[in-house]
Design a protein around this motif. Sequence first.
Motif, PDB file in Angstrom:
ATOM      1  N   UNK A 223       0.839  -1.205   0.000  1.00 31.09           N
ATOM      2  CA  UNK A 223       0.000   0.000   0.000  1.00 31.09           C
ATOM      3  C   UNK A 223       0.870   1.250   0.000  1.00 31.09           C
ATOM      4  N   UNK A 224       1.913   1.256   0.826  1.00 28.61           N
ATOM      5  CA  UNK A 224       2.803   2.411   0.894  1.00 28.61           C
ATOM      6  C   UNK A 224       3.636   2.559  -0.375  1.00 28.61           C
ATOM      7  N   UNK A 225       4.084   1.438  -0.941  1.00 27.23           N
ATOM      8  CA  UNK A 225       4.894   1.505  -2.149  1.00 27.23           C
ATOM      9  C   UNK A 225       4.105   2.003  -3.355  1.00 27.23           C
ATOM     10  N   UNK A 226       2.785   1.917  -3.299  1.00 27.90           N
ATOM     11  CA  UNK A 226       1.985   2.471  -4.387  1.00 27.90           C
ATOM     12  C   UNK A 226       2.144   3.986  -4.485  1.00 27.90           C
ATOM     13  N   UNK A 227       2.443   4.646  -3.351  1.00 22.34           N
ATOM     14  CA  UNK A 227       2.752   6.077  -3.404  1.00 22.34           C
ATOM     15  C   UNK A 227       3.994   6.312  -4.249  1.00 22.34           C
ATOM     16  N   UNK A 228       5.013   5.475  -4.039  1.00 18.32           N
ATOM     17  CA  UNK A 228       6.240   5.585  -4.849  1.00 18.32           C
ATOM     18  C   UNK A 228       5.931   5.406  -6.323  1.00 18.32           C
ATOM     19  N   UNK A 229       5.128   4.391  -6.648  1.00 22.16           N
ATOM     20  CA  UNK A 229       4.807   4.128  -8.044  1.00 22.16           C
ATOM     21  C   UNK A 229       3.994   5.259  -8.661  1.00 22.16           C
ATOM     22  N   UNK A 230       3.107   5.822  -7.859  1.00 25.44           N
ATOM     23  CA  UNK A 230       2.329   6.955  -8.370  1.00 25.44           C
ATOM     24  C   UNK A 230       3.248   8.133  -8.690  1.00 25.44           C
ATOM     25  N   UNK A 231       4.242   8.372  -7.841  1.00 26.38           N
ATOM     26  CA  UNK A 231       5.198   9.447  -8.079  1.00 26.38           C
ATOM     27  C   UNK A 231       6.029   9.169  -9.332  1.00 26.38           C
ATOM     28  N   UNK A 232       6.482   7.921  -9.517  1.00 22.38           N
ATOM     29  CA  UNK A 232       7.268   7.575 -10.698  1.00 22.38           C
ATOM     30  C   UNK A 232       6.454   7.756 -11.979  1.00 22.38           C
ATOM     31  N   UNK A 233       5.189   7.388 -11.928  1.00 24.07           N
ATOM     32  CA  UNK A 233       4.328   7.542 -13.101  1.00 24.07           C
ATOM     33  C   UNK A 233       4.087   9.018 -13.389  1.00 24.07           C
ATOM     34  N   UNK A 234       3.854   9.805 -12.339  1.00 22.38           N
ATOM     35  CA  UNK A 234       3.650  11.245 -12.531  1.00 22.38           C
ATOM     36  C   UNK A 234       4.901  11.887 -13.143  1.00 22.38           C
ATOM     37  N   UNK A 235       6.068  11.467 -12.710  1.00 29.84           N
ATOM     38  CA  UNK A 235       7.310  12.000 -13.269  1.00 29.84           C
ATOM     39  C   UNK A 235       7.438  11.637 -14.747  1.00 29.84           C
ATOM     40  N   UNK A 236       7.054  10.426 -15.089  1.00 34.07           N
ATOM     41  CA  UNK A 236       7.117  10.008 -16.487  1.00 34.07           C
ATOM     42  C   UNK A 236       6.100  10.772 -17.330  1.00 34.07           C
ATOM     43  N   UNK A 237       4.930  11.055 -16.749  1.00 31.49           N
ATOM     44  CA  UNK A 237       3.928  11.849 -17.470  1.00 31.49           C
ATOM     45  C   UNK A 237       4.438  13.264 -17.740  1.00 31.49           C
ATOM     46  N   UNK A 238       5.135  13.833 -16.768  1.00 34.55           N
ATOM     47  CA  UNK A 238       5.702  15.167 -16.981  1.00 34.55           C
ATOM     48  C   UNK A 238       6.760  15.140 -18.086  1.00 34.55           C
ATOM     49  N   UNK A 239       7.552  14.087 -18.132  1.00 35.67           N
ATOM     50  CA  UNK A 239       8.573  13.971 -19.168  1.00 35.67           C
ATOM     51  C   UNK A 239       7.932  13.832 -20.548  1.00 35.67           C
ATOM     52  N   UNK A 240       6.836  13.078 -20.628  1.00 34.20           N
ATOM     53  CA  UNK A 240       6.144  12.940 -21.905  1.00 34.20           C
ATOM     54  C   UNK A 240       5.544  14.269 -22.349  1.00 34.20           C
ATOM     55  N   UNK A 241       4.988  15.006 -21.386  1.00 36.37           N
ATOM     56  CA  UNK A 241       4.414  16.308 -21.725  1.00 36.37           C
ATOM     57  C   UNK A 241       5.494  17.263 -22.207  1.00 36.37           C
ATOM     58  N   UNK A 242       6.642  17.249 -21.556  1.00 31.94           N
ATOM     59  CA  UNK A 242       7.741  18.122 -21.972  1.00 31.94           C
ATOM     60  C   UNK A 242       8.243  17.746 -23.362  1.00 31.94           C
TER      61      UNK A 242
END
Length: 249
Positions: A223-242
């Motif tokens: 459950x806690x590690x899902x926060x990490x995964x959500x952050x990694x996905x958000x970072x990848x989304x920002x990279x795709x947007x850039x």
Amino acid sequence: MPMPITNQNMDSATIPALAGADALQHIGGGFETDVYRTTDGRFVVKRKREALPSTDAARREARRMQRLTRQFSACLGPEHTIATTYIVAGDAQGRPGVLAIQPWLAGAQPLDTLRYAELDHATHLRLLHHLLVIIARARRCYRAHGIMPDLYGLPGGTAAWPSRAPHHSPRLVWDFLVRRTLLRSHNLLLTAAPQQRVVLVDYDLAYRQYAPWLRRLYFTTRFLLLWRDRWLIARRLRALAAAADHPRR
């Protein structure tokens, strides 16, 4: 590996087709499961290595697994799950066991095998948004039931697995905590075009056979590690947007 069917559970439509598959091809496995494909290429058949003392015990196990599959499928939704049927069958020695039968998803890839840099922008974006939906629904499942689907899984392969539990292996503990993010899941597959859905293929309860405190620790950690995964996905989304804002010339 012929497995004569001795009893069926839930979905009778699958049984004649499976009975017509006179052989199964071993294609992988993990700590607890062997995975086969029917020779006609229509179904995946998974068999737990756990020994069951009787056919009645196997029937009870099949019903338990079917209930759990329904619960997890309801949590994640039909767009991120696949049909799974459980039947009781005997192996070549006549020992009863439970088979999980699923459709073969031609062209589907485990997320662990994806080359993200080679995905086109639309596919990459769709995959990441699907993962965010899966994370949100898995977290709701945990809050409601204290458990959630195993979104990660163990590495597959044909090599011999340790007889002890995965948490006793330093390599698997490191893999569990650090390397195996949701983006490198073994239990989530990206289906082929045109749907390109992210679907869960394993519906059993992780660490079911171990002490309750260990199961609670496992699910709380996940459950806690899902926060990490959500952050990694958000970072990848920002990279795709850039990248979309500043395409290469």
